[in-house]
Motif scaffolding. Structure first.
Motif, PDB file in Angstrom:
ATOM      1  N   LEU A   1       0.852  -1.198   0.000  1.00 58.94           N
ATOM      2  CA  LEU A   1       0.000   0.000   0.000  1.00 58.94           C
ATOM      3  C   LEU A   1       0.881   1.238   0.000  1.00 58.94           C
ATOM      4  O   LEU A   1       1.918   1.270   0.667  1.00 58.94           O
ATOM      5  CB  LEU A   1      -0.878  -0.032   1.264  1.00 58.94           C
ATOM      6  CG  LEU A   1      -1.858   1.109   1.509  1.00 58.94           C
ATOM      7  CD1 LEU A   1      -2.933   1.162   0.420  1.00 58.94           C
ATOM      8  CD2 LEU A   1      -2.509   0.943   2.884  1.00 58.94           C
ATOM      9  N   PHE A   2       0.449   2.259  -0.771  1.00 54.63           N
ATOM     10  CA  PHE A   2       1.180   3.530  -0.804  1.00 54.63           C
ATOM     11  C   PHE A   2       0.229   4.673  -0.467  1.00 54.63           C
ATOM     12  O   PHE A   2      -0.988   4.477  -0.457  1.00 54.63           O
ATOM     13  CB  PHE A   2       1.756   3.785  -2.205  1.00 54.63           C
ATOM     14  CG  PHE A   2       2.780   2.781  -2.644  1.00 54.63           C
ATOM     15  CD1 PHE A   2       4.005   2.684  -1.994  1.00 54.63           C
ATOM     16  CD2 PHE A   2       2.519   1.928  -3.700  1.00 54.63           C
ATOM     17  CE1 PHE A   2       4.955   1.752  -2.410  1.00 54.63           C
ATOM     18  CE2 PHE A   2       3.463   0.992  -4.122  1.00 54.63           C
ATOM     19  CZ  PHE A   2       4.687   0.915  -3.474  1.00 54.63           C
ATOM     20  N   ALA A   3       0.780   5.840  -0.230  1.00 58.24           N
ATOM     21  CA  ALA A   3      -0.043   7.024  -0.055  1.00 58.24           C
ATOM     22  C   ALA A   3      -0.722   7.306  -1.390  1.00 58.24           C
ATOM     23  O   ALA A   3      -0.068   7.666  -2.367  1.00 58.24           O
ATOM     24  CB  ALA A   3       0.812   8.214   0.386  1.00 58.24           C
TER      25      ALA A   3
ATOM     26  N   GLY B   1      -0.187   4.474  11.608  1.00 57.60           N
ATOM     27  CA  GLY B   1       0.622   5.129  10.589  1.00 57.60           C
ATOM     28  C   GLY B   1       1.500   4.105   9.897  1.00 57.60           C
ATOM     29  O   GLY B   1       1.801   3.054  10.467  1.00 57.60           O
ATOM     30  N   PHE B   2       1.884   4.391   8.665  1.00 57.55           N
ATOM     31  CA  PHE B   2       2.774   3.436   7.999  1.00 57.55           C
ATOM     32  C   PHE B   2       3.822   4.096   7.121  1.00 57.55           C
ATOM     33  O   PHE B   2       3.658   5.220   6.654  1.00 57.55           O
ATOM     34  CB  PHE B   2       1.979   2.404   7.189  1.00 57.55           C
ATOM     35  CG  PHE B   2       1.245   2.944   5.977  1.00 57.55           C
ATOM     36  CD1 PHE B   2       1.913   3.150   4.773  1.00 57.55           C
ATOM     37  CD2 PHE B   2      -0.117   3.212   6.035  1.00 57.55           C
ATOM     38  CE1 PHE B   2       1.239   3.623   3.646  1.00 57.55           C
ATOM     39  CE2 PHE B   2      -0.804   3.690   4.923  1.00 57.55           C
ATOM     40  CZ  PHE B   2      -0.126   3.893   3.723  1.00 57.55           C
TER      41      PHE B   2
ATOM     42  N   GLY C   1       8.125   6.663  -1.723  1.00 55.64           N
ATOM     43  CA  GLY C   1       7.355   7.882  -1.469  1.00 55.64           C
ATOM     44  C   GLY C   1       7.020   8.065  -0.004  1.00 55.64           C
ATOM     45  O   GLY C   1       7.541   7.358   0.865  1.00 55.64           O
ATOM     46  N   PRO C   2       6.145   9.054   0.270  1.00 55.39           N
ATOM     47  CA  PRO C   2       5.821   9.380   1.665  1.00 55.39           C
ATOM     48  C   PRO C   2       4.960   8.312   2.320  1.00 55.39           C
ATOM     49  O   PRO C   2       4.266   7.555   1.637  1.00 55.39           O
ATOM     50  CB  PRO C   2       5.042  10.693   1.544  1.00 55.39           C
ATOM     51  CG  PRO C   2       4.444  10.663   0.177  1.00 55.39           C
ATOM     52  CD  PRO C   2       5.420   9.895  -0.690  1.00 55.39           C
ATOM     53  N   GLY C   3       4.980   8.262   3.638  1.00 53.72           N
ATOM     54  CA  GLY C   3       4.112   7.366   4.385  1.00 53.72           C
ATOM     55  C   GLY C   3       2.715   7.954   4.494  1.00 53.72           C
ATOM     56  O   GLY C   3       2.414   9.004   3.932  1.00 53.72           O
ATOM     57  N   SER C   4       1.847   7.262   5.225  1.00 57.97           N
ATOM     58  CA  SER C   4       0.475   7.728   5.395  1.00 57.97           C
ATOM     59  C   SER C   4      -0.107   7.020   6.613  1.00 57.97           C
ATOM     60  O   SER C   4       0.639   6.492   7.445  1.00 57.97           O
ATOM     61  CB  SER C   4      -0.335   7.420   4.133  1.00 57.97           C
ATOM     62  OG  SER C   4      -1.664   7.906   4.234  1.00 57.97           O
TER      63      SER C   4
END
Ligand SMILES: [Zn+2]
Ligand SMILES: [Zn+2]
Length: 222
Positions: free
Chosen positions: A163-165, A197-198, A203-206
């Motif tokens: 999973l990504f932001a 949070g992850f 890229g950035p976490g979320s």
């Protein structure tokens, strides 16, 4: 008054973007003991060693989220240099770890080696470094052997490329399946709770909540 059982470990960590894929290699440690783990050393081992020296921590293990080259390209070299064990991913990614060298060559990476981990991981296993403990969730779909590391105490997960932001992992690689990936996310990750949070592989976490509400692949807009 303090009691051993009340001790809550504090974590420290830093992200080291590695390889041409800017993969988020993570150095994670227990602040109290300085015991550390490197998650997904995809390559650029000298950069990782620099980060370890700067953080002044003792790396005791390497954890892998899955077998793709950008996550494992430096694993065997780092294992040899630090004399530590490689833990994970799930055994279903064996076919990827048998071809690390070929994959690396395809992208012009040098020093990549085929290898096997010292320990495969399964759903329900736990791994720990210092006082930090993570549950292992087997989340196939992006690759068959993808795992997620989840700390209930810290409400934190490292989800690799599951999973990504604002997005999800690609499923057009060998062994990938869009349906399986969505199933992994909805049955294993979303139930962890919105306040988790992850960090992800690129890229950035979320947070789980942010993605549950706005990720087009989860809201049905994609
Ligand atoms: Zn991947
Ligand atoms: Zn990746």
């Amino acid at each position: 008054m303090t009691d051993e059982t009340e001790h809550k470990a504090q974590a420290g960590g830093t992200i080291i973007p590695v390889t041409l894929f800017q993969q988020n290699c993570m150095l994670l440690w227990d602040e109290a003991t300085r015991q550390a783990v490197v998650i997904d050393p995809g390559g650029d081992v000298p950069l990782i060693l620099d980060a370890i020296a700067k953080a002044n921590v003792k790396v005791e293990q390497i954890w892998l989220t899955h077998g793709h080259i950008d996550h494992v390209g430096g694993a065997d070299e780092l294992r040899e240099t630090l004399k530590v064990e490689i833990i994970g991913p799930h055994v279903a990614d064996t076919f990827l770890l048998e071809h690390v060298e070929d994959s690396g060559a395809k992208y012009g990476m040098t020093g990549t080696r085929n290898f096997m981990p010292d320990r495969w991981l399964n759903e329900g296993d736990t791994v720990s470094v210092g006082g930090l403990t993570f549950d292992v969730l087997h989340c196939p779909g992006h690759s068959p052997g993808s795992v997620v590391y989840y700390s209930k105490a810290m409400k934190f997960a490292h989800v690799g490329d599951v999973l990504f932001a604002g997005s999800i992992g690609r499923t057009d690689f060998p062994g990938g399946s869009h349906e399986t990936l969505i199933n992994s996310i909805t049955t294993k990750l979303l139930p962890l709770g919105d306040d988790v949070g992850f960090i992800c592989g690129h890229g950035p976490g979320s947070s789980i909540g942010q993605e549950r509400m706005t990720n087009p692949f989860l809201t049905g807009e994609a």
